[in-house]
Design an enzyme around this catalytic site. Structure first.
Site, PDB file in Angstrom:
ATOM      1  N   PHE A  10       0.816  -1.208   0.000  1.00 51.09           N
ATOM      2  CA  PHE A  10       0.000   0.000   0.000  1.00 51.09           C
ATOM      3  C   PHE A  10       0.851   1.260   0.000  1.00 51.09           C
ATOM      4  CE2 PHE A  10      -3.110   2.998   1.999  1.00 51.09           C
ATOM      5  CZ  PHE A  10      -4.017   2.976   0.956  1.00 51.09           C
ATOM      6  N   TYR A  11       2.006   1.218   0.652  1.00 50.18           N
ATOM      7  CA  TYR A  11       2.915   2.372   0.628  1.00 50.18           C
ATOM      8  C   TYR A  11       3.220   2.765  -0.812  1.00 50.18           C
ATOM      9  CZ  TYR A  11       7.457   4.717   0.555  1.00 50.18           C
ATOM     10  OH  TYR A  11       8.494   5.564   0.281  1.00 50.18           O
ATOM     11  N   ALA A  12       3.603   1.779  -1.629  1.00 50.28           N
ATOM     12  CA  ALA A  12       3.920   2.068  -3.022  1.00 50.28           C
ATOM     13  C   ALA A  12       2.704   2.573  -3.780  1.00 50.28           C
ATOM     14  CB  ALA A  12       4.471   0.808  -3.697  1.00 50.28           C
TER      15      ALA A  12
END
Length: 340
Positions: free
Chosen positions: A156-158
């Site tokens: 999710f960070y990416a």
């Protein structure tokens, strides 16, 4: 020139603010000093920044605010005539995004919208912002190129950082706001983040504890010294994005646009096997590591490598710090800061 540097208490933000002050530019730093990692390290960075500003006589203001607070962000722009914005504030960390995805929405999505709106309404000349090599996700076509689509993130960070690139494009198209996204590859160096591998490995080796090598140590990473990263950040910031007259909607280039928008890789272009990085740490520390092999972690990719020809061609970026020299500088800083 007056710059707003968000996340200036963070690793890359601190080094960027220092370099701006050293070259005579003004800096307004904005940070909320969250406790994702030890706030004492962030406070120490801010103290060093203030000391540098005092020594050089540079203009420096430390603003404590959350990017997700739209009113607080707008107030900063209303009070100062900001000419450039370098957004290095974000909820970082790949594995933490598996546990607390909402923190990434607040900082990386809502906060970025507030920054775009402020830049739009206050006539900022250029917004540069941190993206990440993690946007390449499932791709195994190395070296990674900005000219190839990056639409399969593995965590999710990416996904939030890829969203930043797309959000920036919309503002560049609609409001002609120049924006440049910089996909950072694995950054290391003095004042580094305690949750990142170089810091964790160094601490464990010095304390005689084992280090975990995920993917059984078969990773390779485009380790990039923080000084080289900052050089690329400032070169990109100093050259506002412009429309590419050769861009065509019939064969759209994912790194360019007919809007004033760019995306670049920012790395060393010299991937290093994880075991070789640990060898360099052992040499700098003067002590062998106790190595434990572990499986690949969710969201991790085995290898990264940056194609930086775009940034080299447009702004003359060229990394200059050999791995062992950079690792030695980090270890020397760590020993001095923690009095080891």
């Amino acid at each position: 020139m007056l710059h707003l540097v968000t996340g200036h208490a963070g690793f890359i933000g601190f080094h960027t603010a220092c370099r701006l002050l050293e070259r005579g530019d003004g800096v307004i730093g904005l940070d909320n000093l969250n406790d994702y990692y030890d706030p004492a390290l962030k406070q120490a960075r801010l103290a060093a920044l203030q000391a540098l500003a005092t020594r050089t006589g540079g203009f420096y203001r430390d603003v404590r605010a959350n990017l997700a607070d739209a009113a607080a962000v707008d107030a900063v722009f209303a009070q100062h005539r900001i000419e450039r914005v370098i957004n290095l504030a974000a909820q970082a960390g790949v594995r933490y995004s598996l546990q607390n995805p909402r923190a990434y929405v607040e900082s990386n999505i809502s906060g970025f919208v507030n920054l775009l709106e402020a830049c739009r309404h206050h006539g900022v000349g250029h917004l540069s912002y941190a993206s990440t090599s993690s946007v390449y996700g499932a791709s195994t076509a190395l070296p990674y190129s900005e000219h190839v689509a990056a639409d399969h993130p593995l965590q999710f960070y990416a996904a939030t950082k890829r969203a930043n690139e797309l959000m920036a494009h919309a503002y560049s198209h609609l409001y002609r706001l120049p924006t440049t996204g910089l996909r950072f590859f694995t950054v290391y160096g003095p004042w580094g983040r305690p949750d990142m591998a170089p810091f964790l490995f160094t601490r464990a080796i010095l304390e005689g504890r084992p280090i975990q090598l995920f993917n059984h140590g078969r990773h390779s990473r485009d380790f990039t010294y923080v000084g080289d990263i900052v050089e690329g950040v400032l070169r990109a910031s100093d050259r506002p994005a412009a429309p590419d007259p050769a861009w065509t909607s019939a064969a759209p280039d994912p790194a360019r646009s007919n809007a004033p928008w760019r995306v670049y890789n920012l790395g060393a272009s010299a991937p290093v096997a994880l075991v070789d990085f640990i060898d360099a740490l052992e040499a700098a520390i003067g002590k062998p590591a106790i190595r434990e092999l572990a499986p690949l972690q969710p969201g991790d990719v085995p290898d990264t490598a940056a194609d930086t020809t775009g940034l080299q061609a447009d702004v003359g970026y060229a990394p200059a710090t050999p791995l062992r020299e950079g690792v030695q500088r980090f270890v020397d800083w760590y020993r001095g800061f923690y009095k080891v």
